[in-house]
Design an enzyme around this catalytic site. Structure first.
Site, mmCIF file in Angstrom:
data_model
loop_
_atom_site.group_PDB
_atom_site.id
_atom_site.type_symbol
_atom_site.label_atom_id
_atom_site.label_comp_id
_atom_site.label_asym_id
_atom_site.label_seq_id
_atom_site.Cartn_x
_atom_site.Cartn_y
_atom_site.Cartn_z
ATOM 1 N N VAL A 1 -5.212 -1.724 -6.999
ATOM 2 C CA VAL A 1 -5.208 -0.554 -6.343
ATOM 3 C C VAL A 1 -6.939 -0.690 -5.593
ATOM 4 C CG1 VAL A 1 -5.821 2.148 -6.311
ATOM 5 C CG2 VAL A 1 -3.682 1.082 -7.407
ATOM 6 N N HIS A 2 -7.603 -1.112 -6.586
ATOM 7 C CA HIS A 2 -9.239 -1.354 -6.130
ATOM 8 C C HIS A 2 -9.256 -2.483 -5.168
ATOM 9 C CE1 HIS A 2 -13.337 -1.512 -6.588
ATOM 10 N NE2 HIS A 2 -13.417 -2.789 -7.129
ATOM 11 N N ALA A 3 -8.342 -3.405 -4.920
ATOM 12 C CA ALA A 3 -8.348 -4.409 -4.122
ATOM 13 C C ALA A 3 -7.927 -3.656 -2.723
ATOM 14 C CB ALA A 3 -7.383 -5.255 -4.462
#
Length: 111
Positions: free
Chosen positions: A74-76
């Site tokens: 999700v962060h990427a």
């Protein structure tokens, strides 16, 4: 390439794209439009690489939930989307800086 490396590569390229777009804005604010344009070229190249990683992940998932959705994934994805938005805004802001009289170009304040 394995899943973890693909996600990390996506994250690195997305972060680089964001950094180059922000650098382009700073350069345009100083009136250095050639450097701003070069930074935007580098930003677009980094987004292109990141998008390739994203496409690879989508292919690995095959639309079946094969890839676990964890915080780093999700962060990427968040980094990539932010980089793309910043890039879009930077294009317009650089054009606005171009339209300012030369004397209106302000030095970049320390962050």
């Amino acid at each position: 390439m394995d899943l973890e490396n693909t996600i990390m590569e996506l994250l690195v390229h997305a972060g680089s794209a964001r950094s180059h777009a922000m650098m382009a804005l700073q350069q345009a604010r100083r009136g250095d439009f050639a450097a701003a344009e070069q930074a935007m070229v580098e930003s677009r190249q980094a987004v292109s690489h990141a998008h390739g990683m994203q496409t690879e992940l989508i292919g690995m998932d095959e639309g079946c939930g094969k890839i676990p959705v964890n915080l780093i994934t999700v962060h990427a994805q968040d980094h990539l989307m932010n980089a793309m938005v910043i890039q879009d805004l930077a294009i317009d802001m650089i054009e606005l800086y171009r339209r300012l009289p030369s004397a209106a170009a302000q030095p970049v304040a320390a962050a």
